[in-house]
Design a protein around this motif. Structure first.
Motif, PDB file in Angstrom:
ATOM      1  N   GLY A 247      30.960  49.210  63.397  1.00 39.71           N
ATOM      2  CA  GLY A 247      32.210  48.584  63.790  1.00 39.71           C
ATOM      3  C   GLY A 247      32.753  49.127  65.104  1.00 39.71           C
ATOM      4  N   LEU A 248      33.191  50.380  65.094  1.00 39.57           N
ATOM      5  CA  LEU A 248      33.803  50.954  66.288  1.00 39.57           C
ATOM      6  C   LEU A 248      32.800  51.111  67.424  1.00 39.57           C
ATOM      7  CD1 LEU A 248      36.091  53.684  64.666  1.00 39.57           C
ATOM      8  CD2 LEU A 248      36.672  51.353  65.328  1.00 39.57           C
ATOM      9  N   MET A 249      31.544  51.441  67.098  1.00 40.86           N
ATOM     10  CA  MET A 249      30.544  51.574  68.149  1.00 40.86           C
ATOM     11  C   MET A 249      30.246  50.236  68.823  1.00 40.86           C
ATOM     12  SD  MET A 249      29.767  54.665  68.700  1.00 40.86           S
ATOM     13  CE  MET A 249      28.331  54.423  69.730  1.00 40.86           C
ATOM     14  N   VAL A 250      30.481  49.133  68.120  1.00 39.48           N
ATOM     15  CA  VAL A 250      30.302  47.810  68.728  1.00 39.48           C
ATOM     16  C   VAL A 250      31.320  47.620  69.851  1.00 39.48           C
ATOM     17  CG1 VAL A 250      30.356  45.325  68.291  1.00 39.48           C
ATOM     18  CG2 VAL A 250      29.365  46.862  66.598  1.00 39.48           C
TER      19      VAL A 250
ATOM     20  N   PRO B   9      24.217  46.035  64.830  1.00 37.95           N
ATOM     21  CA  PRO B   9      25.237  45.160  65.435  1.00 37.95           C
ATOM     22  C   PRO B   9      25.773  45.645  66.774  1.00 37.95           C
ATOM     23  CG  PRO B   9      26.134  46.325  63.541  1.00 37.95           C
ATOM     24  CD  PRO B   9      24.666  46.600  63.541  1.00 37.95           C
ATOM     25  N   THR B  10      25.461  46.879  67.191  1.00 35.24           N
ATOM     26  CA  THR B  10      25.923  47.305  68.516  1.00 35.24           C
ATOM     27  C   THR B  10      25.349  46.422  69.624  1.00 35.24           C
ATOM     28  OG1 THR B  10      24.129  48.934  68.495  1.00 35.24           O
ATOM     29  CG2 THR B  10      26.322  49.711  67.909  1.00 35.24           C
TER      30      THR B  10
ATOM     31  N   THR C 271      31.237  51.969  53.710  1.00 36.32           N
ATOM     32  CA  THR C 271      31.651  53.364  53.837  1.00 36.32           C
ATOM     33  C   THR C 271      32.295  53.606  55.201  1.00 36.32           C
ATOM     34  OG1 THR C 271      29.488  54.017  54.722  1.00 36.32           O
ATOM     35  CG2 THR C 271      29.786  54.086  52.317  1.00 36.32           C
ATOM     36  N   LEU C 272      32.934  54.762  55.318  1.00 31.62           N
ATOM     37  CA  LEU C 272      33.535  55.140  56.599  1.00 31.62           C
ATOM     38  C   LEU C 272      32.464  55.274  57.672  1.00 31.62           C
ATOM     39  CD1 LEU C 272      35.986  56.085  58.262  1.00 31.62           C
ATOM     40  CD2 LEU C 272      35.563  58.399  57.398  1.00 31.62           C
ATOM     41  N   ALA C 273      31.293  55.786  57.314  1.00 29.05           N
ATOM     42  CA  ALA C 273      30.193  55.898  58.280  1.00 29.05           C
ATOM     43  C   ALA C 273      29.786  54.527  58.796  1.00 29.05           C
ATOM     44  CB  ALA C 273      28.998  56.602  57.630  1.00 29.05           C
ATOM     45  N   TRP C 274      29.764  53.529  57.915  1.00 32.71           N
ATOM     46  CA  TRP C 274      29.426  52.168  58.345  1.00 32.71           C
ATOM     47  C   TRP C 274      30.478  51.630  59.308  1.00 32.71           C
ATOM     48  CZ3 TRP C 274      31.936  47.545  58.223  1.00 32.71           C
ATOM     49  CH2 TRP C 274      31.168  46.402  58.489  1.00 32.71           C
ATOM     50  N   LEU C 275      31.747  51.910  59.028  1.00 30.83           N
ATOM     51  CA  LEU C 275      32.824  51.424  59.891  1.00 30.83           C
ATOM     52  C   LEU C 275      32.677  51.969  61.304  1.00 30.83           C
ATOM     53  CD1 LEU C 275      35.559  49.966  60.275  1.00 30.83           C
ATOM     54  CD2 LEU C 275      36.680  52.067  59.527  1.00 30.83           C
ATOM     55  N   VAL C 276      32.291  53.236  61.418  1.00 25.47           N
ATOM     56  CA  VAL C 276      32.134  53.844  62.742  1.00 25.47           C
ATOM     57  C   VAL C 276      30.877  53.328  63.431  1.00 25.47           C
ATOM     58  CG1 VAL C 276      31.787  56.014  63.983  1.00 25.47           C
ATOM     59  CG2 VAL C 276      33.421  55.900  62.099  1.00 25.47           C
TER      60      VAL C 276
END
Length: 276
Positions: A95-98, A254-255, A87-92
Motif C-alpha cells: 500500500g504505502l510503498m505504492v 503492486p508497487t 496485516t500491517l506488513a501488507w499495508l506497508v
C-alpha cells in the motif's frame, strides 16, 4: 474627536471569518515545530534512518517477538458480509510503498521528458548500471551457493533498496549534483522493476491475465481522462486504484502499479509559457 475604534489583531491568513482566532493561533503554534521539521529537505531521510535503527534494535532485543507480532497485526474493512483484512506488513509493502513508487515514477517521468534522461544516450547509463547491478549479485550468489537447494535464492540479492538510496540522497541535500541524483534514482528504480519482473516470472505460481487486463483498463481510463482535459487530481484516484487492484490480482507486486501511474502522469504545464 475621532470615534474610530482601535484596530484589533490582524486576522490569520486564509482563515474563514467565523473562525475563532485564539484557537487558530494556538493550533498553529502547536503545529509550528512539525512544519519547521518538514521544511527541512533531509527530514524524510532522518526519519527513515531513525526508524530503521529502532527496528534493528527492537528486532534483535529480548522483545523481538512483539516486533513480529506488530507486523502481523490484522487491519481491514468490514461492510455487512464483505470483509477485506490484511496485516500491517501488507499495508506497508503493498500500500504505502505504492505511493512511494508513484512519486518516484513521476520524477523519472519528468526527467525523461525534459531532464537528464531525455536523451537515450544518457538513459543508457543507468539502464546498463541497473542491469549489471542485477546480474552480478545473482552470479556471485550462484558461485557461492553450494547445495542445489540454496541456489534457488539467486533472485534475493538482485534488488536495491530504493527507499534507503533516496533517504541518503535527501540527507546529503544540495551537496549531491542533480545529474548524479537522477542517475542513482533511475538506477534504483530500474533495478527494482527488474527484480519485480524476475519475482513475477520465476518465483510466483503464475500471472493472471485477467488482472493484467483490469490494470490495462485502469491505465486506459487515465489516458482517456487526460485526453478529455480532466485536471482534477482527485478524479484520477479511481483509475489508479483500478490499476493497483489489477496488478495485485495478477500476482505481480503492486508497487509496479505506482511506477506505471507515475510514468503516465503529465509533466507539461497546462497553459505553457505563452499561456501565462
Amino acid at each position: 474627536m475621532s470615534t474610530t475604534p482601535a484596530p484589533g489583531p490582524a486576522p490569520l491568513p486564509s482563515s474563514p471569518p467565523e473562525a475563532w482566532e485564539p484557537l487558530l493561533r494556538l493550533a498553529r503554534l502547536a503545529g509550528r515545530p512539525l512544519e519547521r521539521f518538514l521544511r527541512i529537505e533531509a527530514a524524510s531521510g532522518v526519519v527513515l534512518l531513525v526508524a530503521a535503527a529502532v527496528a534493528l534494535i527492537w528486532a534483535n532485543s529480548p522483545w523481538a517477538e512483539s516486533y513480529a507480532d506488530l507486523w502481523s497485526t490484522p487491519l481491514g474493512l468490514r461492510v455487512g458480509t464483505f470483509a477485506f483484512e490484511r496485516t500491517l506488513a501488507w499495508l506497508v509493502n503493498d500500500g504505502l510503498m505504492v505511493i512511494f513508487f508513484f512519486v518516484v515514477g513521476m520524477e523519472i517521468r519528468r526527467e525523461l521528458h525534459h531532464g537528464e534522461l531525455s536523451e537515450w544516450r544518457r538513459a543508457m547509463l543507468p539502464a546498463a548500471a541497473a542491469l549489471g547491478g542485477m546480474l552480478v549479485p545473482a552470479a556471485i550468489y550462484l558461485v557461492i551457493a553450494g547445495a542445489p537447494g540454496t541456489r534457488s535464492g539467486w533472485g534475493v540479492p538482485m534488488a536495491t533498496d530504493i527507499a534507503f538510496a533516496v533517504g541518503i540522497l535527501t540527507l546529503l541535500g544540495k551537496r549531491v549534483p542533480a545529474a548524479l541524483r537522477v542517475l542513482l534514482l533511475a538506477l534504483a528504480v530500474i533495478d527494482d522493476l527488474g527484480a519485480i519482473v524476475v519475482i513475477a516470472i520465476f518465483y510466483s505460481p503464475g500471472v493472471e491475465l485477467a488482472g493484467l487486463l483490469v490494470a490495462a483498463f485502469g491505465l486506459g481510463g487515465i489516458f482517456a481522462m487526460q485526453r478529455l482535459g480532466v485536471r482534477t487530481k482527485v478524479a484520477y484516484v479511481v483509475p489508479a486504484v483500478v490499476t493497483w487492484a489489477g496488478i495485485y490480482a495478477a500476482g505481480v507486486h503492486p508497487t509496479i502499479a505506482g511506477v506505471l501511474v507515475g510514468l503516465v502522469t503529465p509533466v507539461r504545464a497546462w497553459l505553457g509559457p505563452d499561456g501565462f
